[in-house]
Design an enzyme around this catalytic site. Sequence first.
Site, PDB file in Angstrom:
ATOM      1  N   HIS A   1      -3.161   7.232   3.009  1.00 42.19           N
ATOM      2  CA  HIS A   1      -3.618   5.980   2.410  1.00 42.19           C
ATOM      3  C   HIS A   1      -5.019   5.690   2.945  1.00 42.19           C
ATOM      4  O   HIS A   1      -5.276   5.804   4.146  1.00 42.19           O
ATOM      5  CB  HIS A   1      -2.649   4.852   2.783  1.00 42.19           C
ATOM      6  CG  HIS A   1      -3.168   3.501   2.456  1.00 42.19           C
ATOM      7  ND1 HIS A   1      -3.693   3.210   1.220  1.00 42.19           N
ATOM      8  CD2 HIS A   1      -3.270   2.369   3.196  1.00 42.19           C
ATOM      9  CE1 HIS A   1      -4.085   1.946   1.215  1.00 42.19           C
ATOM     10  NE2 HIS A   1      -3.848   1.409   2.396  1.00 42.19           N
TER      11      HIS A   1
ATOM     12  N   CYS B   1       0.819  -1.226   0.000  1.00 39.83           N
ATOM     13  CA  CYS B   1       0.000   0.000   0.000  1.00 39.83           C
ATOM     14  C   CYS B   1       0.846   1.267   0.000  1.00 39.83           C
ATOM     15  O   CYS B   1       0.342   2.354  -0.276  1.00 39.83           O
ATOM     16  CB  CYS B   1      -0.946   0.018   1.196  1.00 39.83           C
ATOM     17  SG  CYS B   1      -2.067  -1.374   1.220  1.00 39.83           S
TER      18      CYS B   1
ATOM     19  N   ASN C   1     -10.237   0.119   0.133  1.00 36.42           N
ATOM     20  CA  ASN C   1      -8.782   0.218   0.170  1.00 36.42           C
ATOM     21  C   ASN C   1      -8.234  -0.223  -1.193  1.00 36.42           C
ATOM     22  O   ASN C   1      -8.277  -1.405  -1.521  1.00 36.42           O
ATOM     23  CB  ASN C   1      -8.262  -0.674   1.299  1.00 36.42           C
ATOM     24  CG  ASN C   1      -6.755  -0.645   1.445  1.00 36.42           C
ATOM     25  OD1 ASN C   1      -6.045  -0.164   0.565  1.00 36.42           O
ATOM     26  ND2 ASN C   1      -6.268  -1.165   2.551  1.00 36.42           N
TER      27      ASN C   1
HETATM   28  N1  ACO Z   1     -18.892  -8.882   8.573  1.00 35.99           N
HETATM   29  C1  ACO Z   1     -19.367  -9.275   9.758  1.00 35.99           C
HETATM   30  N2  ACO Z   1     -18.592  -9.741  10.740  1.00 35.99           N
HETATM   31  C2  ACO Z   1     -17.263  -9.779  10.508  1.00 35.99           C
HETATM   32  C3  ACO Z   1     -16.699  -9.382   9.301  1.00 35.99           C
HETATM   33  C4  ACO Z   1     -17.573  -8.924   8.307  1.00 35.99           C
HETATM   34  N3  ACO Z   1     -17.136  -8.510   7.099  1.00 35.99           N
HETATM   35  N4  ACO Z   1     -15.361  -9.544   9.372  1.00 35.99           N
HETATM   36  C5  ACO Z   1     -15.087 -10.026  10.592  1.00 35.99           C
HETATM   37  N5  ACO Z   1     -16.232 -10.175  11.290  1.00 35.99           N
HETATM   38  C6  ACO Z   1     -16.420 -10.660  12.631  1.00 35.99           C
HETATM   39  C7  ACO Z   1     -15.242 -11.444  13.128  1.00 35.99           C
HETATM   40  O1  ACO Z   1     -15.311 -12.767  12.668  1.00 35.99           O
HETATM   41  C8  ACO Z   1     -15.428 -11.332  14.638  1.00 35.99           C
HETATM   42  O2  ACO Z   1     -16.415 -12.270  15.019  1.00 35.99           O
HETATM   43  P1  ACO Z   1     -16.227 -13.142  16.376  1.00 35.99           P
HETATM   44  O3  ACO Z   1     -16.155 -12.109  17.465  1.00 35.99           O
HETATM   45  O4  ACO Z   1     -17.450 -13.977  16.378  1.00 35.99           O
HETATM   46  O5  ACO Z   1     -14.953 -13.879  16.177  1.00 35.99           O
HETATM   47  C9  ACO Z   1     -16.052  -9.956  14.811  1.00 35.99           C
HETATM   48  O6  ACO Z   1     -16.519  -9.563  13.529  1.00 35.99           O
HETATM   49  C10 ACO Z   1     -15.106  -8.903  15.336  1.00 35.99           C
HETATM   50  O7  ACO Z   1     -13.932  -8.995  14.628  1.00 35.99           O
HETATM   51  P2  ACO Z   1     -12.747  -8.063  14.989  1.00 35.99           P
HETATM   52  O8  ACO Z   1     -11.533  -8.544  14.286  1.00 35.99           O
HETATM   53  O9  ACO Z   1     -12.699  -7.875  16.457  1.00 35.99           O
HETATM   54  O10 ACO Z   1     -13.224  -6.675  14.357  1.00 35.99           O
HETATM   55  P3  ACO Z   1     -12.473  -5.320  14.419  1.00 35.99           P
HETATM   56  O11 ACO Z   1     -13.251  -4.353  15.187  1.00 35.99           O
HETATM   57  O12 ACO Z   1     -11.014  -5.452  14.732  1.00 35.99           O
HETATM   58  O13 ACO Z   1     -12.559  -4.880  12.882  1.00 35.99           O
HETATM   59  C11 ACO Z   1     -11.183  -4.789  10.924  1.00 35.99           C
HETATM   60  C12 ACO Z   1     -11.954  -5.671  11.873  1.00 35.99           C
HETATM   61  C13 ACO Z   1     -12.153  -3.851  10.219  1.00 35.99           C
HETATM   62  C14 ACO Z   1     -10.504  -5.670   9.878  1.00 35.99           C
HETATM   63  C15 ACO Z   1     -10.137  -3.969  11.725  1.00 35.99           C
HETATM   64  O14 ACO Z   1      -9.352  -4.819  12.521  1.00 35.99           O
HETATM   65  C16 ACO Z   1      -9.254  -3.150  10.840  1.00 35.99           C
HETATM   66  O15 ACO Z   1      -9.673  -2.161  10.271  1.00 35.99           O
HETATM   67  N6  ACO Z   1      -7.969  -3.515  10.696  1.00 35.99           N
HETATM   68  C17 ACO Z   1      -7.079  -2.857   9.789  1.00 35.99           C
HETATM   69  C18 ACO Z   1      -6.989  -3.708   8.588  1.00 35.99           C
HETATM   70  C19 ACO Z   1      -6.738  -2.987   7.311  1.00 35.99           C
HETATM   71  O16 ACO Z   1      -7.141  -1.875   7.083  1.00 35.99           O
HETATM   72  N7  ACO Z   1      -6.038  -3.685   6.431  1.00 35.99           N
HETATM   73  C20 ACO Z   1      -5.783  -3.209   5.136  1.00 35.99           C
HETATM   74  C21 ACO Z   1      -4.415  -3.476   4.722  1.00 35.99           C
HETATM   75  S1  ACO Z   1      -3.264  -2.526   5.648  1.00 35.99           S
HETATM   76  C22 ACO Z   1      -3.507  -1.005   5.207  1.00 35.99           C
HETATM   77  O17 ACO Z   1      -3.872  -0.742   4.094  1.00 35.99           O
HETATM   78  C23 ACO Z   1      -3.290   0.039   6.209  1.00 35.99           C
END
Ligand code: ACO
Length: 325
Positions: free
Chosen positions: A252, A113, A282
Amino acid sequence: MKRMVVIGTGSALPERVLSNEDLAKMVDTSDEWITSRTGIKTRHISGKGEETSKLAAAASRKALEMAGLAPADLDMIIVGTMTSEMSMPACACLVQKELGAVNSFAFDLNAACSGFIYSLDLAEKYIRADADLKILVIGAETLSTRLNWQDRNTCVLFGDGAGACVVTGNDENRGMLASKLFSDGSLYKLLYMDSAPSMNRELKRDGNDGSYIKMAGKDVFKHAVRCMDMAICDVLEQARVSADQVKLIIPHQANIRILKSLVDRLKFPLENFYINVNKYGNTSAASIPIALDEANRKGLLQADDLLLLCAFGGGFTWGAILIRW
Ligand code: ACO
């Protein structure tokens, strides 16, 4: 001293738009979950004729038109990408062919990214050596081709697109003032995409189930905020500029919550951040140049405004660039 200035911007997005409601029919998710966790509402997904190099070339034509240059005026093409449609040749060579940029040399740069700001930083080093060079710097991705569409943890986050800039040297007191790039390969397992399984039995790796994005979301979140904060503070200090002098920050576009946490740490007003993650998701290396082109065409940047770019991605890679527009 001649500095690198941006003289043209362009962007291109695939035609097909995939909404959160569409995704909810494909995996167990909802508009409410995706919007509240990420700020994303829609993303664009490539189809035939919208491969990475084709999107990159479409964005480049617009940037060249704004710069008032012909493809043959270009000396060099760099494409920041990790999702070219081919392993060889480089996406940049395919873009060169598409444009007919017969006088340039062309290569790709993979910093995930952060690919666009790494490429822009590299272009600046060439321009320092020869200020007359005309360089096309592109960020282009089709991450839809590398997602596991059954994995709701990742498939809701990404989109496809391309953005491009034409840069050259200028002896006014404008252009790139400071930059700082970082990497930390020791954390790569928190965000990675395997290659296709090796054809060499000796080198075949256990557990390679294809070139899908795999991510430890919560960890990536924390590192993204900490690292972008670090990079921004570094370039402001280098340029002896205070936060309130910066007119526009183009980060980003990964996730609105990452950006809000960054705002809290930096104490910058959120209004100074250009945000379009709601529309495109993204788009990895393409996200900054797409946003830059939008901001530029909306007239949000006037001569002498200070513009800050910052990115974070797989590797990990991260960094920031400060430009006097
Ligand atoms: N829809 C519904 N539920 C979902 C989804 C979805 N799409 N995805 C995950 N869940 C569930 C999980 O399975 C979990 O369920 P469980 O509690 O029964 O196990 C629950 O939601 C909570 O999951 P968490 O991982 O705690 O959710 P969180 O609040 O951390 O959000 C997210 C997840 C959005 C991915 C967050 O961690 C995030 O934004 N991380 C950064 C990732 C990112 O941006 N990556 C891109 C590449 S790096 C970059 O470009 C900067």
